[in-house]
Scaffold this motif. Structure first.
Motif, PDB file in Angstrom:
ATOM      1  N   MET A 127       0.837  -1.197   0.000  1.00 32.73           N
ATOM      2  CA  MET A 127       0.000   0.000   0.000  1.00 32.73           C
ATOM      3  C   MET A 127       0.874   1.250   0.000  1.00 32.73           C
ATOM      4  SD  MET A 127      -2.785  -1.216   2.889  1.00 32.73           S
ATOM      5  CE  MET A 127      -3.982   0.070   2.518  1.00 32.73           C
ATOM      6  N   ASP A 128       0.317   2.358  -0.521  1.00 32.82           N
ATOM      7  CA  ASP A 128       1.028   3.623  -0.406  1.00 32.82           C
ATOM      8  C   ASP A 128       0.502   4.395   0.799  1.00 32.82           C
ATOM      9  OD1 ASP A 128      -1.275   5.257  -1.184  1.00 32.82           O
ATOM     10  OD2 ASP A 128      -0.892   4.621  -3.239  1.00 32.82           O
ATOM     11  N   PHE A 155      -1.583 -13.087  -7.271  1.00 34.44           N
ATOM     12  CA  PHE A 155      -0.700 -12.609  -8.320  1.00 34.44           C
ATOM     13  C   PHE A 155      -1.078 -11.213  -8.823  1.00 34.44           C
ATOM     14  CE2 PHE A 155       0.305 -17.173  -8.730  1.00 34.44           C
ATOM     15  CZ  PHE A 155       1.688 -17.090  -8.691  1.00 34.44           C
ATOM     16  N   GLY A 156      -2.108 -10.619  -8.221  1.00 32.57           N
ATOM     17  CA  GLY A 156      -2.467  -9.249  -8.558  1.00 32.57           C
ATOM     18  C   GLY A 156      -3.063  -9.076  -9.937  1.00 32.57           C
ATOM     19  N   LEU A 157      -3.792 -10.084 -10.423  1.00 36.09           N
ATOM     20  CA  LEU A 157      -4.393  -9.990 -11.751  1.00 36.09           C
ATOM     21  C   LEU A 157      -5.903  -9.798 -11.698  1.00 36.09           C
ATOM     22  CD1 LEU A 157      -2.319 -12.577 -13.809  1.00 36.09           C
ATOM     23  CD2 LEU A 157      -1.956 -10.141 -13.506  1.00 36.09           C
ATOM     24  N   ASP A 158      -6.435  -9.521 -10.519  1.00 37.48           N
ATOM     25  CA  ASP A 158      -7.824  -9.096 -10.433  1.00 37.48           C
ATOM     26  C   ASP A 158      -7.913  -7.635 -10.865  1.00 37.48           C
ATOM     27  OD1 ASP A 158      -7.978  -7.441  -7.498  1.00 37.48           O
ATOM     28  OD2 ASP A 158      -6.345  -8.868  -7.736  1.00 37.48           O
ATOM     29  N   GLU A 159      -9.095  -7.172 -11.176  1.00 38.67           N
ATOM     30  CA  GLU A 159      -9.281  -5.836 -11.760  1.00 38.67           C
ATOM     31  C   GLU A 159      -8.740  -4.732 -10.852  1.00 38.67           C
ATOM     32  OE1 GLU A 159     -10.257  -3.462 -14.937  1.00 38.67           O
ATOM     33  OE2 GLU A 159     -10.451  -5.644 -14.823  1.00 38.67           O
ATOM     34  N   LYS A 160      -9.065  -4.806  -9.572  1.00 40.38           N
ATOM     35  CA  LYS A 160      -8.632  -3.766  -8.636  1.00 40.38           C
ATOM     36  C   LYS A 160      -7.107  -3.675  -8.551  1.00 40.38           C
ATOM     37  CE  LYS A 160      -9.189  -2.223  -3.832  1.00 40.38           C
ATOM     38  NZ  LYS A 160      -9.820  -2.530  -2.511  1.00 40.38           N
ATOM     39  N   SER A 161      -6.448  -4.822  -8.468  1.00 38.16           N
ATOM     40  CA  SER A 161      -4.987  -4.849  -8.365  1.00 38.16           C
ATOM     41  C   SER A 161      -4.329  -4.323  -9.637  1.00 38.16           C
ATOM     42  CB  SER A 161      -4.500  -6.271  -8.072  1.00 38.16           C
ATOM     43  OG  SER A 161      -4.974  -6.716  -6.821  1.00 38.16           O
ATOM     44  N   LEU A 162      -4.890  -4.682 -10.796  1.00 37.03           N
ATOM     45  CA  LEU A 162      -4.336  -4.192 -12.062  1.00 37.03           C
ATOM     46  C   LEU A 162      -4.459  -2.668 -12.160  1.00 37.03           C
ATOM     47  CD1 LEU A 162      -5.642  -6.920 -14.534  1.00 37.03           C
ATOM     48  CD2 LEU A 162      -3.245  -6.450 -13.972  1.00 37.03           C
ATOM     49  N   LYS A 186      -4.583  -0.569  -9.666  1.00 37.70           N
ATOM     50  CA  LYS A 186      -3.643   0.016  -8.703  1.00 37.70           C
ATOM     51  C   LYS A 186      -2.215  -0.022  -9.244  1.00 37.70           C
ATOM     52  CE  LYS A 186      -1.946  -0.491  -3.996  1.00 37.70           C
ATOM     53  NZ  LYS A 186      -2.033  -1.255  -2.725  1.00 37.70           N
ATOM     54  N   LEU A 187      -1.834  -1.149  -9.849  1.00 39.49           N
ATOM     55  CA  LEU A 187      -0.495  -1.277 -10.417  1.00 39.49           C
ATOM     56  C   LEU A 187      -0.284  -0.268 -11.544  1.00 39.49           C
ATOM     57  CD1 LEU A 187       2.134  -3.004 -10.330  1.00 39.49           C
ATOM     58  CD2 LEU A 187       1.117  -4.423 -12.117  1.00 39.49           C
ATOM     59  N   ALA A 188      -1.294  -0.117 -12.385  1.00 38.50           N
ATOM     60  CA  ALA A 188      -1.206   0.846 -13.483  1.00 38.50           C
ATOM     61  C   ALA A 188      -1.035   2.262 -12.951  1.00 38.50           C
ATOM     62  CB  ALA A 188      -2.452   0.747 -14.357  1.00 38.50           C
ATOM     63  N   ASP A 189      -1.777   2.599 -11.904  1.00 34.94           N
ATOM     64  CA  ASP A 189      -1.689   3.925 -11.308  1.00 34.94           C
ATOM     65  C   ASP A 189      -0.309   4.160 -10.683  1.00 34.94           C
ATOM     66  OD1 ASP A 189      -3.039   6.452 -10.356  1.00 34.94           O
ATOM     67  OD2 ASP A 189      -2.531   5.580  -8.408  1.00 34.94           O
ATOM     68  N   THR A 190       0.217   3.136 -10.017  1.00 37.04           N
ATOM     69  CA  THR A 190       1.526   3.254  -9.361  1.00 37.04           C
ATOM     70  C   THR A 190       2.633   3.560 -10.354  1.00 37.04           C
ATOM     71  OG1 THR A 190       0.860   1.720  -7.599  1.00 37.04           O
ATOM     72  CG2 THR A 190       3.230   2.037  -7.943  1.00 37.04           C
ATOM     73  N   PHE A 191       2.595   2.925 -11.513  1.00 38.14           N
ATOM     74  CA  PHE A 191       3.673   3.082 -12.488  1.00 38.14           C
ATOM     75  C   PHE A 191       3.310   4.017 -13.645  1.00 38.14           C
ATOM     76  CE2 PHE A 191       4.812  -0.827 -10.320  1.00 38.14           C
ATOM     77  CZ  PHE A 191       6.175  -0.671 -10.156  1.00 38.14           C
ATOM     78  N   GLY A 192       2.196   4.745 -13.500  1.00 37.93           N
ATOM     79  CA  GLY A 192       1.826   5.713 -14.523  1.00 37.93           C
ATOM     80  C   GLY A 192       1.489   5.091 -15.860  1.00 37.93           C
ATOM     81  N   LYS A 193       0.859   3.919 -15.826  1.00 42.48           N
ATOM     82  CA  LYS A 193       0.461   3.233 -17.055  1.00 42.48           C
ATOM     83  C   LYS A 193      -1.053   3.245 -17.186  1.00 42.48           C
ATOM     84  CE  LYS A 193       4.693   1.433 -17.751  1.00 42.48           C
ATOM     85  NZ  LYS A 193       5.522   1.600 -18.949  1.00 42.48           N
ATOM     86  N   ASP A 194      -1.521   2.967 -18.393  1.00 44.62           N
ATOM     87  CA  ASP A 194      -2.937   2.724 -18.597  1.00 44.62           C
ATOM     88  C   ASP A 194      -3.187   1.246 -18.337  1.00 44.62           C
ATOM     89  OD1 ASP A 194      -5.429   2.005 -20.276  1.00 44.62           O
ATOM     90  OD2 ASP A 194      -5.438   4.194 -20.260  1.00 44.62           O
ATOM     91  N   VAL A 195      -4.276   0.928 -17.657  1.00 43.27           N
ATOM     92  CA  VAL A 195      -4.529  -0.469 -17.307  1.00 43.27           C
ATOM     93  C   VAL A 195      -4.638  -1.342 -18.552  1.00 43.27           C
ATOM     94  CG1 VAL A 195      -7.064  -0.318 -17.248  1.00 43.27           C
ATOM     95  CG2 VAL A 195      -5.870  -1.951 -15.758  1.00 43.27           C
ATOM     96  N   LEU A 238       4.088  -7.511 -14.661  1.00 41.24           N
ATOM     97  CA  LEU A 238       5.062  -6.759 -13.867  1.00 41.24           C
ATOM     98  C   LEU A 238       6.147  -6.168 -14.750  1.00 41.24           C
ATOM     99  CD1 LEU A 238       6.151  -5.850 -11.124  1.00 41.24           C
ATOM    100  CD2 LEU A 238       7.369  -8.032 -10.959  1.00 41.24           C
ATOM    101  N   MET A 239       6.647  -6.933 -15.708  1.00 42.49           N
ATOM    102  CA  MET A 239       7.678  -6.430 -16.627  1.00 42.49           C
ATOM    103  C   MET A 239       7.153  -5.243 -17.416  1.00 42.49           C
ATOM    104  SD  MET A 239      10.360  -8.168 -16.016  1.00 42.49           S
ATOM    105  CE  MET A 239      11.397  -7.845 -17.434  1.00 42.49           C
ATOM    106  N   LYS A 240       5.887  -5.316 -17.829  1.00 42.60           N
ATOM    107  CA  LYS A 240       5.279  -4.196 -18.566  1.00 42.60           C
ATOM    108  C   LYS A 240       5.150  -2.962 -17.673  1.00 42.60           C
ATOM    109  CE  LYS A 240       3.361  -2.565 -22.324  1.00 42.60           C
ATOM    110  NZ  LYS A 240       4.126  -2.456 -23.584  1.00 42.60           N
ATOM    111  N   ALA A 241       4.780  -3.183 -16.423  1.00 40.45           N
ATOM    112  CA  ALA A 241       4.642  -2.057 -15.490  1.00 40.45           C
ATOM    113  C   ALA A 241       5.981  -1.379 -15.252  1.00 40.45           C
ATOM    114  CB  ALA A 241       4.048  -2.540 -14.169  1.00 40.45           C
TER     115      ALA A 241
END
Length: 398
Positions: free
Chosen positions: A66-67, A294-301, A303-312, A390-393
């Motif tokens: 979490m942040d 593994f963080g592949l549910d919608e919410k986790s994806l 959050k990961l996209a937001d953390t690394f400045g990516k589009d989901v 993760l590599m993409k993020a």
């Protein structure tokens, strides 16, 4: 399906043999069910302590993935913000609690009464933080923990800040490895001088948790935790590195045969059009657990996209398995079981030749083999997709 046949180890064969030798299939599945419940519900209490200003609250958030601004995160600040032991549940695994303890040496908690104040005995292990040399309070606390036969680990925080400052001051001679060794040796020496004979010190940056000694610390904790706590510790780790993802895959892989045996033993739900019966809820729950861990549910994806400045959509674009992005429900599980029946039959033939006592399972043999192959394949696919995501993020913008 041949690749799935090598997953079951000799130790697991012996476990199956022992379970079946104790009695009928019902007895064996009851034993497996109790084991899985113990693993799933095992409480894990992690205590984070140290002097004020060492980053305890930030670490509480980071270790839970979490942040500092997220709902449910520990309050952080430049001054001591924790006045009493404060529990923070893991966002996915509510039996994992990370405790933010009051700072050592603050006016509210003198060292001599600190341990009693924080209810010392309830924690599985302690992480003692320092942002510089470890001091007398840290050492006194470690000795008291040791006297009660509890595990403790020293973490030197804010390593990234030290590296940056050193780089600014030593523009021509800066060497990251030399600076890290200097910090580590300094910490170890201060602890030895205080009477800690074999101190374990991990250098971390809570802003970039995957760097420096995080992997070494994870491996150490995994090795030293009791077996029934190890599983929940591994799967609750934030998905910050490839080694973490691999550890999770191995943790889930170990229990696939037990889930398959349990599903076959229940054998209550016939699969339409097939002579196979199983408790569909068991593989369905397992698949959901894999997806969340593994963080592949919608919410986790998201959050990961937001953390690394990516589009989901960028992250989803590298997911190759057609089943990972689908809703996990009975219909999906039945479809996958149907498609895996041939492999399940082959698996039963393979297993029967290696585990003679599998004859006791013949009634549920097809279900056992089919569920085993299906879960093994799904776990492999979702773990590989998690690596790609993760590599993409982490991918730098072109």
């Amino acid at each position: 399906m041949a690749s799935s046949f090598n997953i079951i180890s000799n130790e697991e064969v012996q476990d199956i043999r022992a379970a079946l030798e104790e009695g009928d299939l019902c007895t064996a599945t009851e034993r497996v069910s109790e084991y899985l419940k113990d693993i799933e519900n095992a409480p894990l209490n992690i205590a984070i302590t140290g002097e004020s200003g060492t980053g305890k609250s930030t670490f509480v958030n980071a270790i839970r993935g979490m942040d500092d601004e997220e709902e449910g995160s520990a309050k952080t600040g430049v001054v001591e913000t924790t006045e009493k032991p404060t529990p923070y549940l893991h966002p996915q695994y509510t039996n994992v609690t990370v405790w933010d303890l009051p700072g050592i040496g603050t006016p509210n908690f003198a060292p001599d009464s600190y341990l009693q104040s924080v209810h010392f005995s309830r924690y599985d292990f302690f992480i003692i933080l320092s942002s510089e040399r470890f001091k007398k309070n840290d050492i006194d606390l470690a000795k008291a923990i040791q006297a009660m036969n509890k595990k403790f680990y020293f973490v030197r925080s804010k390593v990234d800040s030290d590296l940056y400052a050193s780089q600014v001051r030593r523009k021509k001679t800066f060497n990251e490895e030399n600076v890290l060794n200097e910090i580590r040796n300094n910490c170890i020496q201060s602890l030895r001088d205080g009477g800690i004979t074999k101190p374990q010190v991990f250098l971390l940056s809570f802003l970039e948790l995957d760097k420096f000694d995080f992997q070494i610390m994870q491996d150490t904790l995994e090795k030293e935790l009791p077996e029934h706590k190890r599983h929940i510790f591994l799967i609750s780790l934030p998905n910050i590195s490839l080694p973490v993802l691999e550890k999770k895959r191995q943790a889930f892989k170990t229990d696939i045969w037990k889930l398959s045996l349990l599903s076959a033993g229940a054998a209550v739900v016939p699969i339409p059009g097939l002579s196979v019966a199983c408790d569909i809820r068991i593989p369905m729950n397992a698949m959901t657990s894999y997806k969340n861990a593994f963080g592949l549910d919608e919410k986790s994806l998201e959050k990961l996209a937001d953390t690394f400045g990516k589009d989901v959509s960028e992250l989803k674009s590298v997911i190759k398995s057609p089943t990972v992005t689908k809703e996990i429900n009975e219909e999906l599980v039945i479809t996958l079981l149907k498609s895996g029946v041939t492999g399940g039959l082959m698996f039963v033939e393979y297993a029967a030749s290696n585990i003679p006592l599998l004859g006791s399972l013949i009634a549920g043999g097809i279900s056992f083999g089919t569920t085993y192959c299906m879960l093994s394949d799904f776990l492999t696919e979702i773990a590989e997709d998690a690596v790609r995501v993760l590599m993409k993020a982490l991918e730098s913008p072109v």
